[in-house]
Design a protein around this motif. Structure first.
Motif, mmCIF file in Angstrom:
data_model
loop_
_atom_site.group_PDB
_atom_site.id
_atom_site.type_symbol
_atom_site.label_atom_id
_atom_site.label_comp_id
_atom_site.label_asym_id
_atom_site.label_seq_id
_atom_site.Cartn_x
_atom_site.Cartn_y
_atom_site.Cartn_z
ATOM 1 N N SER A 242 -1.028 -13.845 25.801
ATOM 2 C CA SER A 242 -0.239 -15.285 26.344
ATOM 3 C C SER A 242 -1.318 -16.518 25.666
ATOM 4 N N GLY A 243 -0.732 -17.566 25.310
ATOM 5 C CA GLY A 243 -1.248 -18.690 24.865
ATOM 6 C C GLY A 243 -1.679 -18.618 23.507
ATOM 7 N N CYS A 244 -1.454 -17.547 22.384
ATOM 8 C CA CYS A 244 -1.699 -17.505 21.238
ATOM 9 C C CYS A 244 -0.184 -17.013 20.404
ATOM 10 N N ARG A 245 -0.273 -17.396 19.367
ATOM 11 C CA ARG A 245 0.727 -17.204 18.495
ATOM 12 C C ARG A 245 0.688 -16.604 17.100
ATOM 13 N N ARG A 246 1.440 -16.042 16.349
ATOM 14 C CA ARG A 246 1.693 -15.619 15.072
ATOM 15 C C ARG A 246 1.674 -16.775 14.185
ATOM 16 N N THR A 247 0.868 -17.016 13.099
ATOM 17 C CA THR A 247 1.060 -18.095 12.322
ATOM 18 C C THR A 247 2.270 -17.899 11.385
ATOM 19 N N THR A 248 2.898 -18.780 10.649
ATOM 20 C CA THR A 248 3.921 -18.928 9.846
ATOM 21 C C THR A 248 3.554 -19.245 8.399
ATOM 22 N N ALA A 249 4.534 -19.002 7.588
ATOM 23 C CA ALA A 249 4.227 -19.574 6.274
ATOM 24 C C ALA A 249 3.985 -21.203 6.015
ATOM 25 N N GLN A 250 4.723 -21.893 7.115
ATOM 26 C CA GLN A 250 4.359 -23.241 7.090
ATOM 27 C C GLN A 250 2.953 -23.471 7.501
ATOM 28 N N ASP A 251 2.078 -22.583 7.914
ATOM 29 C CA ASP A 251 0.774 -22.953 8.506
ATOM 30 C C ASP A 251 -0.101 -22.804 7.171
ATOM 31 N N GLY A 252 0.205 -22.250 6.174
ATOM 32 C CA GLY A 252 -0.472 -22.251 4.974
ATOM 33 C C GLY A 252 -1.592 -21.150 4.953
ATOM 34 N N LEU A 253 -1.544 -20.113 5.710
ATOM 35 C CA LEU A 253 -2.550 -19.170 5.552
ATOM 36 C C LEU A 253 -2.023 -17.963 4.871
ATOM 37 N N PRO A 254 -2.994 -17.428 3.962
ATOM 38 C CA PRO A 254 -2.172 -16.548 2.962
ATOM 39 C C PRO A 254 -2.054 -14.918 3.598
ATOM 40 N N PRO A 255 -1.254 -14.316 3.288
ATOM 41 C CA PRO A 255 -0.984 -12.781 3.935
ATOM 42 C C PRO A 255 -2.149 -11.857 3.828
ATOM 43 N N ILE A 256 -2.485 -11.032 4.638
ATOM 44 C CA ILE A 256 -3.681 -10.289 4.748
ATOM 45 C C ILE A 256 -3.212 -8.741 4.368
ATOM 46 N N ALA A 257 -3.877 -8.086 3.532
ATOM 47 C CA ALA A 257 -3.519 -6.865 3.115
ATOM 48 C C ALA A 257 -3.689 -5.935 4.292
ATOM 49 N N PRO A 258 -2.640 -4.993 4.331
ATOM 50 C CA PRO A 258 -2.786 -3.866 5.554
ATOM 51 C C PRO A 258 -4.035 -2.912 5.363
ATOM 52 N N VAL A 259 -4.129 -2.208 6.644
ATOM 53 C CA VAL A 259 -5.101 -1.315 6.519
ATOM 54 C C VAL A 259 -4.319 -0.126 7.180
ATOM 55 N N GLY A 260 -5.218 1.084 7.269
ATOM 56 C CA GLY A 260 -4.411 2.402 7.749
ATOM 57 C C GLY A 260 -5.319 2.820 8.780
ATOM 58 N N ILE A 261 -4.701 3.510 9.843
ATOM 59 C CA ILE A 261 -5.278 4.160 10.846
ATOM 60 C C ILE A 261 -5.448 5.560 10.375
ATOM 61 N N GLY A 262 -6.550 6.622 10.907
ATOM 62 C CA GLY A 262 -6.567 7.968 10.436
ATOM 63 C C GLY A 262 -7.045 8.735 11.608
ATOM 64 N N LEU A 263 -6.500 9.928 11.699
ATOM 65 C CA LEU A 263 -6.795 10.702 13.026
ATOM 66 C C LEU A 263 -7.602 11.879 12.274
ATOM 67 N N HIS A 264 -8.670 12.050 12.600
ATOM 68 C CA HIS A 264 -9.837 13.072 12.006
ATOM 69 C C HIS A 264 -10.240 14.334 13.280
ATOM 70 N N LEU A 265 -10.073 15.422 12.777
ATOM 71 C CA LEU A 265 -10.869 16.449 13.619
ATOM 72 C C LEU A 265 -12.179 16.935 13.104
ATOM 73 N N ALA A 266 -13.098 17.104 13.675
ATOM 74 C CA ALA A 266 -14.291 17.487 13.275
ATOM 75 C C ALA A 266 -14.246 19.105 12.470
ATOM 76 N N PRO A 267 -14.750 19.111 11.424
ATOM 77 C CA PRO A 267 -14.827 20.127 10.483
ATOM 78 C C PRO A 267 -15.521 21.516 11.099
ATOM 79 N N GLY A 268 -15.209 22.609 10.579
ATOM 80 C CA GLY A 268 -15.796 23.763 11.269
ATOM 81 C C GLY A 268 -14.795 24.510 12.348
ATOM 82 N N LYS A 269 -15.468 25.257 13.262
ATOM 83 C CA LYS A 269 -14.600 25.824 14.167
ATOM 84 C C LYS A 269 -14.336 24.861 15.449
ATOM 85 N N ALA A 270 -13.196 24.219 15.410
ATOM 86 C CA ALA A 270 -12.920 23.310 16.473
ATOM 87 C C ALA A 270 -12.557 24.133 17.509
ATOM 88 N N SER A 271 -12.736 23.650 18.854
ATOM 89 C CA SER A 271 -12.105 24.251 20.084
ATOM 90 C C SER A 271 -10.591 24.108 20.066
#
Length: 289
Positions: A242-271
């Motif tokens: 609340s109180g914030c908004r997403r910028t639009t193309a008219q606001d003049g800011l460039p698009p940001i490259a996306p990122v990824g999220i990754g899920l990792h399990l510790a190597p070896g013999k996991a429980s």
């Protein structure tokens, strides 16, 4: 009252084939995933389309892509399959115990995990999940040192197993944000954050001068600066408050490259508890297997 005799039955077997085809973008690859022939997969999908009286896939050469109706069914299909598998696990799986050390960045913990952890606890009530919220570089170091069993992290790419794309946006105060200020005041995470890196690269590419006005290791700190009208920030869309908004193309800011999220399990013999949490979270978050 609904007449169930006249309703199409969405069987888990059919839905699993449908989801595999959507994920793979190919009936041939989906056939390998569900251990069927390509013709059997094609027949299942055609039967489902006929029963629903909807076209679920656009055929594109050797590949397939979801239609708008297919996208709708896909969202429900993943949820139905997750509940189906969760119900089976709750009834048939042996009781697990022990402790799992699970790490995630704060914004992911707030966004993705509350309901997922609640459902995991319903299936495995005797497993203790020890949560650690920290920046991705710190989590990776702790994981490498053997201090975490499972971790969810921000990644440079979303391609590969147990990963998913995350789009980034700019947010600003709903009223009175500093969009016209130069240098542009920014509220950013720590120096190792990929949100921060991608946002700065986007500004530098467009030669927009900026200054780092506020730095915080937490999402709450970043959002507070934006909400107060003191800075703009790169975040995910679900972080808008609340109180914030997403910028639009008219606001003049460039698009940001996306990122990824990754899920990792510790190597070896996991429980078994760690393996179960890793698989459960991957399914809950819709990560690519």
């Amino acid at each position: 009252m609904l007449d169930t005799n006249l309703m199409t039955q969405l069987s888990p077997d059919t839905l699993r084939t449908f989801v595999a085809a959507a994920d793979a973008g190919s009936f041939t690859q989906a056939a390998t995933m569900v251990h069927r022939t390509q013709s059997a997969v094609s027949m299942q999908v055609k039967r489902l389309e006929s029963e629903l009286a909807r076209t679920l896939f656009n055929r594109q050469g050797r590949g397939v892509a979801l239609t708008s109706d297919g996208e709708t069914l896909y969202r429900y299909a993943r949820r139905l399959l997750a509940l189906h598998d969760e119900a089976l696990s709750a009834i048939t799986a042996p009781r697990l115990g022990g402790k799992v050390r699970f790490g995630a960045p704060e914004d992911y913990a707030a966004r993705f995990l509350p309901q997922a952890l609640k459902r995991f606890a319903a299936v495995h009530p005797m497993v203790e999940v020890e949560m650690r919220c920290d920046a991705t570089p710190n989590l990776q170091k702790r994981f490498a040192d053997g201090g975490l069993d499972v971790m969810l992290t921000t990644e440079e790419t979303w391609h590969g197993p147990n990963r998913r794309r995350v789009d980034l946006i700019w947010i600003v105060a709903e009223h009175g944000g500093p969009l016209d200020e130069r240098p542009l005041p920014l509220a950013l995470f720590h120096s190792g954050c990929r949100y921060r890196r991608n946002a700065l690269l986007a500004l530098e590419k467009e030669q927009i001068p900026y200054r780092i006005a506020y730095g915080s290791p937490s999402m709450a700190g970043v959002l507070a600066a934006v909400q107060a009208g003191l800075a703009v920030a790169p975040v995910t869309e679900t972080c808008i408050i609340s109180g914030c908004r997403r910028t639009t193309a008219q606001d003049g800011l460039p698009p940001i490259a996306p990122v990824g999220i990754g899920l990792h399990l510790a190597p070896g013999k996991a429980s078994r508890a760690a393996t179960s949490l890793h698989a459960f979270m991957g399914n809950e978050l819709g990560l690519t297997v």
